[in-house]
Write a protein that holds these residues in place. Structure first.
Motif, PDB file in Angstrom:
ATOM      1  N   ARG A 262      24.786   6.204  21.730  1.00  0.00           N
ATOM      2  CA  ARG A 262      25.030   7.460  21.017  1.00  0.00           C
ATOM      3  C   ARG A 262      23.833   8.395  21.131  1.00  0.00           C
ATOM      4  O   ARG A 262      23.976   9.576  21.413  1.00  0.00           O
ATOM      5  CB  ARG A 262      25.272   7.160  19.541  1.00  0.00           C
ATOM      6  N   ALA A 263      22.669   7.835  20.887  1.00  0.00           N
ATOM      7  CA  ALA A 263      21.468   8.654  20.913  1.00  0.00           C
ATOM      8  C   ALA A 263      21.310   9.301  22.284  1.00  0.00           C
ATOM      9  O   ALA A 263      21.040  10.490  22.407  1.00  0.00           O
ATOM     10  CB  ALA A 263      20.248   7.803  20.586  1.00  0.00           C
ATOM     11  N   ARG A 264      21.488   8.486  23.293  1.00  0.00           N
ATOM     12  CA  ARG A 264      21.356   8.954  24.670  1.00  0.00           C
ATOM     13  C   ARG A 264      22.365  10.070  24.941  1.00  0.00           C
ATOM     14  O   ARG A 264      22.054  11.062  25.586  1.00  0.00           O
ATOM     15  CB  ARG A 264      21.654   7.750  25.570  1.00  0.00           C
ATOM     16  N   THR A 265      23.578   9.854  24.477  1.00  0.00           N
ATOM     17  CA  THR A 265      24.625  10.853  24.703  1.00  0.00           C
ATOM     18  C   THR A 265      24.231  12.188  24.085  1.00  0.00           C
ATOM     19  O   THR A 265      24.319  13.232  24.722  1.00  0.00           O
ATOM     20  CB  THR A 265      25.945  10.375  24.066  1.00  0.00           C
ATOM     21  N   VAL A 266      23.756  12.120  22.850  1.00  0.00           N
ATOM     22  CA  VAL A 266      23.362  13.356  22.191  1.00  0.00           C
ATOM     23  C   VAL A 266      22.227  14.021  22.948  1.00  0.00           C
ATOM     24  O   VAL A 266      22.250  15.211  23.245  1.00  0.00           O
ATOM     25  CB  VAL A 266      22.936  13.075  20.736  1.00  0.00           C
ATOM     26  N   SER A 268      21.027  13.542  26.106  1.00  0.00           N
ATOM     27  CA  SER A 268      21.154  13.913  27.517  1.00  0.00           C
ATOM     28  C   SER A 268      22.401  14.718  27.824  1.00  0.00           C
ATOM     29  O   SER A 268      22.464  15.372  28.856  1.00  0.00           O
ATOM     30  CB  SER A 268      21.193  12.653  28.393  1.00  0.00           C
ATOM     31  N   VAL A 269      23.393  14.657  26.971  1.00  0.00           N
ATOM     32  CA  VAL A 269      24.627  15.358  27.309  1.00  0.00           C
ATOM     33  C   VAL A 269      24.943  16.476  26.309  1.00  0.00           C
ATOM     34  O   VAL A 269      25.095  17.633  26.685  1.00  0.00           O
ATOM     35  CB  VAL A 269      25.809  14.361  27.384  1.00  0.00           C
TER      36      VAL A 269
END
Ligand SMILES: Nc1ncnc2c1ncn2[C@@H]1O[C@H](COP(=O)(O)OP(=O)(O)OP(=O)(O)O)[C@@H](O)[C@H]1O
Ligand SMILES: Nc1ncnc2c1ncn2[C@@H]1O[C@H](COP(=O)(O)OP(=O)(O)OP(=O)(O)O)[C@@H](O)[C@H]1O
Ligand SMILES: [Mg+2]
Ligand SMILES: [Mg+2]
Lengths: 378, 317, 280, 480, 280
Positions: A262-266, A268-269
């Motif tokens: 989730r963190a990565r999605t927020v 990086s995306v």
């Protein structure tokens, strides 16, 4: 049966000439013009020849009313009741939209006319500590106010952006059970009148702070920043929230489906996609905060000299500068207020232009998205 | 076949996710805490005022620390009247402007006007006040005079002899209406743009004129948005400070004569008494608290109306 | 050609007289050299088609080849898209609907349209939905109740809703909504009815009902229908036109003719590929 | 260290001048005009280092406007400059022309502002204005909302010049905002309810009053305000009679003349009875000193100790020195009158009370204050009374003395001769029928339904409806 | 079964080694008694299916019968919908992906997914889009350039974009975007690839390209594809499962088996009706 669907005569395609499909024909335009002319003449006749006109406002109102009535009658006669109502409403709607434009132009014009003749580069070069009330308006210096405004808004940004961004992410990207209360609180806080925020800082921090002898809590740019933060935080949070919501859910799913956290999605995306929108939201928030006056009366107090240290001592800002001088009895001092107002307007316009610039490619993308949407809905 | 029951599905979040969740939750809770602190403090500090005047605080017109008379009614009345005038002027204009932007203007103009509305929202309240005091106010006087002369039988337009038309709640309302125009317009515009294109096309395909389409599709669809936008505007109008403090004499009173001199609003009154201390300060706090409660109520009503209405989904003002 | 299941259709109700509506009867529609742009992009080129009165013409073709665009040109809905423009002529019983001085409202009143997604006015009652066209276009009618019944019956919805004509239109199921839209279009007694994938959002049963309805009304008005479903085109249409757009090129009519011929022995290989499901 | 002050608006322009001077010589001072009571309270709350005020703490406390905290902090009054309160008005005479020559005696002013005189036609007013009565209209009074130092000053004057009506007025209004006043304490706030309040229009600040009067928006009104605002907004200002039966306006020389008779109590607070009755013919009677309020360590029983920071002590003593001498140079030019030598010296003494060191002695040699040099500074002179040219108030009022009282009271003669009010003359004098400044512009007067609406309907009928009807008839005719 | 047009596929590029990614090779997927709810509504019931490794399984059925839901259950995307819940087991090479202690992130890394609407990351370049999976999932790679080339080639996009790898991903056409998404999924070398109507938003040419791609990669990973297009299912799949939901009932698998059998001689009559285009 083939006869019913013959191939078009001739193999070569016709030349492609785009056709006009305008709703308004030449006859309509002529009719409108005619109505306008006769409305003006009739108004003149009635109000100036038969009666004494109470003023230009009355002329305008009467002429407008007459124009509407004539337009309706004429169109009804030409095209029928429905078309007449349509035309009438169109006219009224256009007028309503002008109601938006006209006051703005008047306001801008007024401030420019009163401020522009006296604005010199020197305004940005010195403060007011050595300018006497009898000095010419052109000697006005607003360095201290500009510096104060910039520092206070920058500090506000530093407080607001991380908190607002994180809260917006919290509202959008997590599934905590606190989301509802927090959303409600953000909504509630956006109803906090700015003056109450100022009063709060004054009564809760400044007075007790000063009486306890803590030098930190006194009139200062920082205190203003705190009040401004309370004003700006909810608006910025809400707009970022909206912007994040605009990020297509498909992108989030794509990212998660690739095995991202989730963190990565927020990080990086979602955020890169929403970056321009967030920037715009923040700049607009800044523009609004830069013009806020009421809470500053209680918090940063104002000063006539440059105080570049936002943490200690009273600090001026452009709205306070304007407020200070427009209430003075000497004419040239009042004009200083208008010079300050002009600079304030310019500052806000600059910020606004920045926001537009930052938001530009987003809007392009949005139009692309919306055309796609219209395609889908068909 | 036996009844199947959902199985519990638990995910094991990674460390980054756990940190992420903690940090964002922290931010959200901080937000919560800030508001709670403000609310608590306001209540705490307005205690003396409520102690001093009890329930009378809400029923007393005067606000006069001199005689220990603290009342918010007169201020509240002025606040509400000014805000209502503002809304009455702003909402029709907003609806028209929003209609123009969404249904009448084409491409470029639409973008320009949308930007203009944002720009209007960014102009500081102080400048509106300045302009209203020195330019608009005097211009409005003949209008007020005319209204009084011709419609004096209508109580709000009545006017006592020997008073002036300047510094009236009407003028303040007009100025505030300019300030709420942007927010109402943008909410209403947002709602209007959400009108299902299918329904609009259906109306047009039946041979309707544009106005027919607007009347049968856009306006009914946007009703919730119009009401909600108005309420949001009302919330904004209630809190307007500096312009009102420049314009109104800030004498708490209750009068139906809005065209004539007089009037006070909570926020303007607070701004004009920025040096109060002791009981007076406590009274101001209490008034601020009342104002806060009032704007809260309107904002919540607004969001409930917006989200309940068909047009509400996805609209966030 | 129509489905074999027969549903008892009641005797045609007494005709209702409208004043201010379209002239009675069906009309022939013909396009000549129609081209369409969105902005600068040409999406449709040189479409010349004759859609005979009182028959059903199906437009088929893969996604994005301009079928909907063409259909919307036929009743001047195309010009509602801000950037859209067009060329060519569309003749309704021999008169160009784009001629100067012709009002779009009037054209749309004569040429009804049913959309892909059912779009009844959700807040209006069923009756008001049916009568909406009259109200919006300013058509007068001597017997509204009869008109409502007649329209709903022609759309095959009468039996299902006759007891709740005051229920809101949004409360019906998808298929019923679509038939309500058809009834609404029929109520003003148009000369032509355009349908853009009317069944694509519907379940099989509703689809079947609507195909029946089309078969019924196809004898009274001219019907032009866009469909993605080959079987459906075969079932409902008398004529068929196949649209195709190569990549980055505008859409064109590759082949047209009687439905039996297009599906049975197409001349063009691409048509053959398409109707046999090779692509699309 | 920087020092911060807040308070009186009355002293605002002067303070702006002093700040500028002090700052340019390295004494950082910052002052905000928020009103005297606010200043006193902020001083008491220690959020500012000094206050500017005309209201004394006793009045403040009596009116419930706070002030207790300032008592706790300790204070001393320091006079800093002399100023005056102007009486502005907006009246039209029977012919509808704007009056700009009003001459009033002190007693009449007192009676007007205590609502003893309630109509413009009152003989007491016409007696000093050419004998011809002004229209029989009620007098509307203009004042300040809430608490104000200017109000305190003005009502002190009123209390002395019309003691009877003043007592009655105060008693009438005890419960309506003025508050229960101990003897000798002046109201700092006007009634906002009760019988008198109906005739009072209260404005939020001086500017609003001046604008309202200057634009003539309140018909038949009179109010009090700082003179500089009156000048800024071209508001007509009354000539006030002094003990020598001369009529004056608040120019520096008149203020200075008046204040020669000011009594200062031991705490330096002013007792102005002498000023109101000053026999000097140049006296403008409604003159008063403005004060600074600052801490002190010795010499007064209200002293509670100085500043925490020594730096602030240095700054404020420097500031006072600047005010006392160089700061007075410009005062006449911006509507004040410089401090006389004895009071300038008092400022030094105030410094001494703060620091505990012996005071500096001011002399003509070390002080630029014009009063040390026998003058008042540039801009001090008053223009002549327009009535003097015409033979003086007495002569005008006596019908036999000239060819009639009506003529000289005409607007043209007044406008032509009065330089002091000339600024308001030109465009106010021609109060024509379409001028909205006029209380009832002619057009609105005649524009009732009978006139306007009737004609409009008729014309509309003729121009629009008739052709349509004719056409309809013709059509029907053809069809059949 | 695959399209007969041959496109020259270059020799397989040198394998790129990933560290931290899924184990190499394809994996078999099997569902056992899967059921799904949205809120209280059961939308899918008792689905037990085996999707053999290195083969293409197609899920067909009318709209709303739960195909997408089932597909999303297969890689734990279903649980992202707030109200959603499920029952049953999904075995990936014999291990339940819903077992306690299994990290969803890890499952999704092994089971890639391609969506109906192409969704490249608009803010990233083409190269970054392909590498996004590595970055997002924290997979290391020794030769990124080679991986980009390999993935794009397997997705059939390499030739078209090799000159503009730094252009933004949003600037491609729809079909190219969809292939970019396939390349992005392939870059992490998953064991299974799920595709939810990957061609429904695309034109015929792009569709053909993607079908080729599926045919290619079908030999290396397990592919599960949802499609509405019978012909497409016939062309690309080895196995086929027909889903159907009666009105107001959850969706079920009516029939499954080798594609040839489902389309040639279905056992269930509803399957027969469906594959011959009687409804849907
Ligand atoms: N509003 C619009 N703005 C710009 N381009 C559009 C718009 N609507 C359609 N187009 C483009 O025009 C072309 C033809 O579109 P159209 O909708 O007519 O195709 P279609 O044959 O109806 O497709 P489908 O079967 O998917 O409905 C497409 O390439 C589409 O991208
Ligand atoms: N997020 C959701 N919340 C509630 N119900 C949902 C949700 N998504 C899908 N459904 C319902 O679940 C059922 C199955 O939906 P699903 O999308 O799986 O069907 P599908 O077979 O993929 O249809 P299509 O072919 O149209 O994609 C449908 O009835 C749908 O209404
Ligand atoms: Mg289409
Ligand atoms: Mg699906």
């Amino acid at each position: 049966m083939t006869a019913t669907l013959p191939r078009p005569a001739g193999t070569r395609p016709r030349p492609l000439v785009k056709r006009r499909t305008a709703q308004v024909t030449r006859a309509d335009q002529l009719a409108a013009l005619g109505c306008a002319v006769s409305a003006v003449l009739l108004t003149w006749f009635v109000l100036h020849l038969l009666l004494t006109s109470p003023g230009w406002l009355a002329d305008l109102a009467v002429a407008y009313g007459l124009y509407l009535a004539m337009l309706y009658v004429v169109t009804r006669d030409r095209l029928g009741r429905l078309a007449a109502a349509d035309r009438l409403v169109s006219t009224i709607v256009v007028t309503g939209a002008m109601g938006l434009l006209v006051p703005l132009l008047f306001l801008l014009g007024y401030i420019v006319v009163h401020g522009a003749p006296f604005l010199r580069w020197g305004f940005f070069g010195h403060d007011m500590s050595t300018v006497g009330p009898a000095d010419p308006v052109t000697a006005t210096g607003g360095l201290h106010a500009v510096v104060g405004t910039l520092e206070q808004t920058a500090l506000t940004l530093v407080l607001v952006v991380p908190l607002g961004l994180l809260t917006a992410i919290f509202l959008n990207e997590t599934r905590s059970r606190f989301r509802r209360p927090v959303r409600i609180m953000v909504d509630a806080m956006s109803g906090l009148p700015s003056i109450v925020a100022g009063l709060f800082v004054y009564a809760a921090l400044i007075i007790p702070g000063i009486q306890a002898g803590v030098g930190f809590f006194s009139y200062s740019g920082l205190m203003a920043t705190l009040a401004l933060t309370m004003v700006m935080l909810p608006t910025v949070t809400r707009t970022i929230d909206v912007v994040l919501r605009l990020v297509p859910a498909g992108l989030r799913e794509a990212s998660l489906a690739l095995g991202a956290s989730r963190a990565r999605t927020v990080w990086s995306v979602v955020l890169p996609t929403a970056r321009t929108g967030v920037t715009t939201a923040v700049i607009l928030g800044v523009a609004r905060v830069a013009g806020e006056t009421a809470p500053l009366l209680f918090t940063s107090f104002g000063a006539v000299f440059l105080n570049a240290d936002p943490v200690t001592g009273p600090q001026e800002s452009l709205p306070l500068f304007v407020y200070r001088y427009i209430k003075e009895p000497l004419e040239n001092v009042q004009q200083r207020g208008y010079v300050g107002a002009l600079v304030l307007i310019l500052l806000i316009f600059t910020l606004f232009a920045l926001a537009r610039l930052a938001g530009r490619d987003r809007s392009k993308r949005r139009t692309r998205r919306s055309t796609k949407r219209t395609q889908e809905t068909r | 076949m036996s009844v199947v029951l959902p199985r519990a599905v638990a995910d094991v979040p990674s460390r980054a996710d756990r940190v992420f969740r903690r940090v964002t939750t922290g931010a959200g809770l901080a937000m919560l805490a800030i508001l709670v602190v403000i609310g608590f403090f306001l209540v705490y500090r307005s205690g003396p005022a409520f102690d001093a005047s009890g329930f009378g605080f809400f029923t007393t017109v005067k606000f006069d620390a001199a005689n220990g008379v603290l009342g918010v009614l007169g201020l509240l009345y002025g606040t509400v009247v000014v805000a209502l005038i503002a809304i009455c002027v702003a909402v029709p204009l907003s609806v028209l402007a929003a209609l123009f932007i969404t249904e009448y203007a084409s491409g470029r103009l639409r973008g320009f006007l949308t930007g203009l509305v944002d720009l209007l929202a960014a102009i500081p309240s102080l400048l509106y006040g300045l302009w209203g005091f020195s330019f608009l106010g005097p211009q409005v006087v003949p209008v007020s005079a005319w209204l009084t002369h011709n419609f004096g039988w209508f109580p709000p337009f009545a006017h006592q002899d020997n008073t002036l038309f300047l510094n009236s709640m009407f003028i303040a309302g007009l100025i505030v209406s300019l300030m709420v125009l942007p927010i109402t317009t943008s909410v209403i515009r947002e709602v209007f743009t959400q009108t299902p294109p299918g329904e609009k096309e259906a109306a047009l395909a039946l041979g309707s004129t544009r106005w027919g389409m607007v009347k049968t599709v856009v306006l009914p669809f946007g009703r919730g948005g119009i009401i909600g936008g108005s309420m949001l505007g009302l919330g904004r109008a209630l809190g307007e400070t500096i312009a009102v403090s420049l314009l109104l004499p800030q004498v708490p009173q209750i009068t139906t004569h809005v065209l004539q001199f007089g009037g006070a609003t909570i926020s303007g009154f607070i701004a004009n008494n920025s040096g109060a201390s002791g009981l007076a300060l406590s009274g101001l706090m209490a008034a601020g608290l009342v104002l806060f409660g009032f704007t809260l109520a309107t904002n919540f009503t607004a969001s409930v109306i917006i989200s309940r209405s068909r047009s509400g989904a996805g609209v966030d003002a | 050609m129509t489905d074999t299941t027969t549903v008892s259709i009641p005797d045609s109700p007494p005709a209702v007289r409208l004043t201010g509506g379209p002239p009675p009867g069906a009309a022939e529609l013909e396009s000549r050299g129609v081209a369409a742009w969105f902005g600068d992009r040409l999406v449709l080129e040189d479409v010349s088609l004759r859609m005979p009165a009182r028959e059903v013409t199906a437009l088929i073709g893969p996604s994005g080849c301009g079928k909907s665009t063409f259909l919307r040109i036929l009743n001047r809905m195309h010009e509602l898209v801000p950037s859209a423009s067009l060329a060519g002529e569309v003749l309704l019983d021999g008169t160009d609907i784009y001629a100067d001085g012709t009002r779009a409202q009037h054209v749309r009143l004569r040429i009804g349209m049913v959309f892909q997604k059912p779009n009844p006015f959700p807040a209006m009652s069923i009756r008001d939905n049916v009568l909406a066209g009259l109200k919006l276009a300013g058509v007068k009618c001597d017997d509204k109740a009869a008109l409502v019944e007649q329209s709903l019956q022609r759309a095959g919805l009468w039996r299902e809703v006759r007891d709740r004509l005051n229920a809101p239109g949004g409360a019906l199921s998808g298929g019923q909504q679509q038939r309500l839209c058809i009834a609404r279009s029929l109520a003003v007694q148009p000369n032509v009815l355009l349908m853009d994938e009317p069944c694509s959002a519907l379940d099989p049963t509703s689809t079947r009902r609507i195909e029946q309805t089309i078969a019924e009304i196809g004898h009274e008005v001219t019907v032009v229908i866009v469909t993605h479903n080959m079987q459906q085109a075969q079932r409902v249409s008398d004529h068929c036109a196949f649209f195709l757009a190569a990549e980055n090129e505008p859409g064109r009519v590759v082949e047209h003719g009687p439905t039996a011929k297009i599906f049975g022995s197409p001349e063009d290989e691409r048509t053959h590929d398409y109707v046999t499901g090779r692509f699309g | 260290d920087k020092i911060t002050g807040s308070g009186s608006t009355y002293v605002g322009p002067a303070m702006a001048d002093w700040q500028n001077g002090a700052n340019s010589r390295g004494i950082p001072v910052n002052y905000a005009t928020r009103g005297s009571p606010t200043g006193v309270n902020q001083y008491g709350d220690r959020t500012v280092d000094f206050a500017g005020t005309e209201a004394e703490i006793t009045s403040l406390i009596a009116a419930g406007g706070g002030g207790q905290s300032a008592e706790q902090r300790g204070y001393q009054y320091v006079p800093d400059v002399a100023g005056a309160v102007a009486v502005m008005y907006n009246v039209t005479d029977a012919a509808g022309n704007k009056v700009d020559y009003l001459h009033l005696t002190r007693e009449v002013i007192g009676r007007i502002f205590t609502r003893d005189i309630t109509r413009w036609s009152d003989p007491a007013i016409s007696a000093t204005n050419g004998g011809k009565a002004l229209p029989d209209q009620p007098i509307t009074l203009l004042g300040r909302t809430g608490q104000s130092g200017t109000t305190a000053l003005f009502y002190d004057f009123v209390a002395h010049t019309a003691p009877g009506p003043y007592q009655a007025f105060v008693r009438r209004n005890e419960g309506t905002g003025i508050g229960p006043l101990p003897d000798g304490v002046r109201p700092i706030q006007l009634p906002y309810s009760g019988p008198d309040a109906d005739f009072y229009k209260l404005f939020a600040d001086s500017e609003q009053i001046a604008q309202a009067v200057g634009k003539g928006s309140v018909p038949f009104s009179i109010g009090y305000d700082e003179f500089s605002y009156a000048l800024r907004y071209n508001a007509p200002t009354a000539w006030v009679e002094n003990q020598a039966h001369q009529y004056t306006q608040p120019f520096a020389e008149n203020i200075a003349a008046a204040l020669t008779k000011a009594d200062l109590r031991p705490d330096l607070s002013q007792k102005l009875d002498g000023v109101y009755a000053n026999p000097d013919p140049k006296t403008y009677p409604i003159s008063a000193y403005s004060y600074l309020m600052m801490p002190c360590t010795t010499g007064r029983d209200t002293c509670r100790g100085g500043y925490d920071a020594a730096g602030k002590t240095d700054t404020i003593t420097g500031f006072l020195e600047h005010i006392a001498c160089d700061g007075q140079v410009n005062m006449a030019r911006i509507g004040y009158s410089p401090l006389p030598p004895n009071l300038a010296q008092e400022m030094m003494n105030a410094n001494a009370r703060l620091t505990g060191r012996p005071p500096k002695q001011l002399t003509a040699a070390n002080c630029a204050n014009p009063t040390f040099h026998g003058g008042l500074g540039a801009g001090a002179a008053s223009p002549p009374d327009p009535f003097e040219k015409l033979g003086g108030v007495k002569k005008l009022t006596n019908p036999g003395a000239q060819d009639g009282p009506g003529k000289p009271t005409g607007p043209s003669s007044a406008a032509g001769t009065a330089t002091a009010t000339a600024s308001s003359g030109e465009d106010l004098a021609n109060g024509g029928s379409k001028n909205w400044r006029d209380p009832a512009p002619a057009a609105y007067d005649h524009g009732t339904d009978a006139g306007f609406g009737g004609w409009a309907v008729l014309v509309l009928a003729v121009v629009i409806v008739a052709p349509l009807v004719v056409r309809g008839v013709v059509r029907r005719f053809r069809r059949s």
